[in-house]
Design an enzyme around this catalytic site. Sequence first.
Site, PDB file in Angstrom:
ATOM      1  N   HIS A   7       7.758   6.564 -15.099  1.00 27.56           N
ATOM      2  CA  HIS A   7       6.958   5.662 -15.937  1.00 27.56           C
ATOM      3  C   HIS A   7       5.690   6.351 -16.424  1.00 27.56           C
ATOM      4  O   HIS A   7       5.274   7.375 -15.884  1.00 27.56           O
ATOM      5  CB  HIS A   7       6.602   4.356 -15.225  1.00 27.56           C
ATOM      6  CG  HIS A   7       5.786   4.512 -13.981  1.00 27.56           C
ATOM      7  ND1 HIS A   7       6.333   4.674 -12.728  1.00 27.56           N
ATOM      8  CD2 HIS A   7       4.442   4.519 -13.782  1.00 27.56           C
ATOM      9  CE1 HIS A   7       5.372   4.773 -11.828  1.00 27.56           C
ATOM     10  NE2 HIS A   7       4.209   4.695 -12.437  1.00 27.56           N
ATOM     11  N   HIS A  79      -1.873   7.374 -15.869  1.00 20.29           N
ATOM     12  CA  HIS A  79      -1.101   8.408 -15.159  1.00 20.29           C
ATOM     13  C   HIS A  79       0.339   8.435 -15.648  1.00 20.29           C
ATOM     14  O   HIS A  79       0.791   7.514 -16.323  1.00 20.29           O
ATOM     15  CB  HIS A  79      -1.158   8.215 -13.640  1.00 20.29           C
ATOM     16  CG  HIS A  79      -0.500   6.976 -13.109  1.00 20.29           C
ATOM     17  ND1 HIS A  79      -1.162   5.784 -12.928  1.00 20.29           N
ATOM     18  CD2 HIS A  79       0.778   6.746 -12.713  1.00 20.29           C
ATOM     19  CE1 HIS A  79      -0.326   4.884 -12.429  1.00 20.29           C
ATOM     20  NE2 HIS A  79       0.867   5.428 -12.299  1.00 20.29           N
ATOM     21  N   GLU A 130       1.649  11.108 -10.697  1.00 21.20           N
ATOM     22  CA  GLU A 130       2.238  10.411  -9.559  1.00 21.20           C
ATOM     23  C   GLU A 130       3.640  10.981  -9.339  1.00 21.20           C
ATOM     24  O   GLU A 130       4.380  11.200 -10.304  1.00 21.20           O
ATOM     25  CB  GLU A 130       2.325   8.905  -9.869  1.00 21.20           C
ATOM     26  CG  GLU A 130       2.942   8.070  -8.753  1.00 21.20           C
ATOM     27  CD  GLU A 130       3.001   6.587  -9.092  1.00 21.20           C
ATOM     28  OE1 GLU A 130       2.929   6.220 -10.284  1.00 21.20           O
ATOM     29  OE2 GLU A 130       3.118   5.779  -8.142  1.00 21.20           O
TER      30      GLU A 130
END
Length: 134
Positions: A7, A79, A130
Amino acid sequence: MIGRLNHVAIAVPDLAAASALYRGALGADVSEPQELPEHGVTVVFITLPNTKIELLEPLGEASPIAAFLAKNSAGGMHHICYEVDDLIVARDQLLASGLRVLGGDAPKIGAHGKPVLFLHPKDFNGVLVELEQK
Ligand code: CO
């Protein structure tokens, strides 16, 4: 090591307005808001054919995205999340390369119920990364 893009997360000042924008103007498949007090955010998930977008709004006093929104009042890309086959192996390789893991080296459970780690943006061209266990 690096796998699929899981994502892209975007911090927003007004989650309802951002959800309406994606649902209306872009015709996106937008989830209901989900409060994640342990992460200090309320999130909606936008499902695209090849990945997801997460819209993040601060939740509570100590939200990790509050400072970001103070600097970026209209919101901004916060992020990106890559999948890895084995988060511990990935972490150990990164640490051995001199790269920094944020918030201690132990994985936490992320918004999708899977272990995640965050990598220092200064080590990745200004982007907070991440990593999520596949
Ligand atoms: Co994320």
